[in-house]
Design a protein around this motif. Sequence first.
Motif, PDB file in Angstrom:
ATOM      1  N   TYR A  33       0.836  -1.207   0.000  1.00  0.00           N
ATOM      2  CA  TYR A  33       0.000   0.000   0.000  1.00  0.00           C
ATOM      3  C   TYR A  33       0.869   1.255   0.000  1.00  0.00           C
ATOM      4  O   TYR A  33       0.629   2.189  -0.781  1.00  0.00           O
ATOM      5  N   ALA A  37       1.170   4.196  -2.823  1.00  0.00           N
ATOM      6  CA  ALA A  37       1.003   5.609  -2.486  1.00  0.00           C
ATOM      7  C   ALA A  37       2.211   6.413  -2.952  1.00  0.00           C
ATOM      8  O   ALA A  37       2.057   7.530  -3.477  1.00  0.00           O
ATOM      9  N   ARG A  40       2.053   6.918  -6.677  1.00  0.00           N
ATOM     10  CA  ARG A  40       1.034   7.932  -6.947  1.00  0.00           C
ATOM     11  C   ARG A  40       1.573   9.337  -6.645  1.00  0.00           C
ATOM     12  O   ARG A  40       1.328  10.275  -7.394  1.00  0.00           O
ATOM     13  N   ARG A  49      -3.515  12.039  -3.218  1.00  0.00           N
ATOM     14  CA  ARG A  49      -4.359  11.537  -2.134  1.00  0.00           C
ATOM     15  C   ARG A  49      -3.994  10.072  -1.941  1.00  0.00           C
ATOM     16  O   ARG A  49      -3.660   9.383  -2.903  1.00  0.00           O
ATOM     17  N   PHE A  50      -4.083   9.618  -0.695  1.00  0.00           N
ATOM     18  CA  PHE A  50      -3.793   8.211  -0.465  1.00  0.00           C
ATOM     19  C   PHE A  50      -4.818   7.351  -1.197  1.00  0.00           C
ATOM     20  O   PHE A  50      -5.995   7.708  -1.260  1.00  0.00           O
ATOM     21  N   PRO A  51      -4.370   6.217  -1.764  1.00  0.00           N
ATOM     22  CA  PRO A  51      -5.300   5.322  -2.466  1.00  0.00           C
ATOM     23  C   PRO A  51      -6.380   4.802  -1.513  1.00  0.00           C
ATOM     24  O   PRO A  51      -6.114   4.568  -0.331  1.00  0.00           O
ATOM     25  N   GLU A  52      -7.559   4.646  -2.043  1.00  0.00           N
ATOM     26  CA  GLU A  52      -8.665   4.058  -1.285  1.00  0.00           C
ATOM     27  C   GLU A  52      -9.046   2.741  -1.944  1.00  0.00           C
ATOM     28  O   GLU A  52      -9.924   2.692  -2.808  1.00  0.00           O
ATOM     29  N   PRO A  53      -8.374   1.663  -1.543  1.00  0.00           N
ATOM     30  CA  PRO A  53      -8.619   0.379  -2.208  1.00  0.00           C
ATOM     31  C   PRO A  53     -10.023  -0.149  -1.913  1.00  0.00           C
ATOM     32  O   PRO A  53     -10.556   0.038  -0.823  1.00  0.00           O
ATOM     33  N   ALA A  54     -10.581  -0.791  -2.910  1.00  0.00           N
ATOM     34  CA  ALA A  54     -11.901  -1.408  -2.747  1.00  0.00           C
ATOM     35  C   ALA A  54     -11.769  -2.634  -1.844  1.00  0.00           C
ATOM     36  O   ALA A  54     -10.746  -3.322  -1.844  1.00  0.00           O
ATOM     37  N   ALA A  55     -12.790  -2.899  -1.076  1.00  0.00           N
ATOM     38  CA  ALA A  55     -12.767  -4.005  -0.121  1.00  0.00           C
ATOM     39  C   ALA A  55     -12.544  -5.348  -0.818  1.00  0.00           C
ATOM     40  O   ALA A  55     -11.736  -6.169  -0.355  1.00  0.00           O
ATOM     41  N   SER A  58      -8.931  -5.580  -2.046  1.00  0.00           N
ATOM     42  CA  SER A  58      -8.018  -5.765  -0.908  1.00  0.00           C
ATOM     43  C   SER A  58      -8.079  -7.188  -0.377  1.00  0.00           C
ATOM     44  O   SER A  58      -7.044  -7.804  -0.091  1.00  0.00           O
TER      45      SER A  58
END
Length: 151
Positions: A33, A37, A40, A49-55, A58
């Motif tokens: 992760y 980041a 990115r 922006r920090f990545p927002e991984p999908a559940a 992940s």
Amino acid sequence: MEQPPHRPAGIVTRAIAAVIDLGVVLAMMGLTYLGLALVRLLFSPQNFRFPEPAALASATVTLTVSIVYLTGCWATTGRTVGALSMGLRVVTAKGRLVPWPRAAVRAVLCVLFAFGLLWAAVDPRRRSLQDIVLRTRVVYDWRKESTNLVG
């Protein structure tokens, strides 16, 4: 002098090793992760922006990393980081390293059906359900080498 036969590992030692291995996998996921980041940030510092991984993504990646980690460790040395720290080794019924295909199936079963480990608490030979199905066993073994494993 001949090596004494290795005793089967108990549920507590195996559970502690599994918790350590879970920590290793979570650390690998955290580093992955942070690496994403960083990439990115390097390519778009103004809009970072920090990545927002999908559940689902992940969970899928975590399961995959867990399976690859366990398979590789069991097939090459019979030990994960947790097993090494607790003096354990996964071997075949004949005391040899687990072949790659069987190690992979064992890894899938251990990751998806972790409750199978609990059977080692009631089995007289301390085997988990995965051990029974795949004819493997987890033994105490403090030796460093992985050749001529169990006598």
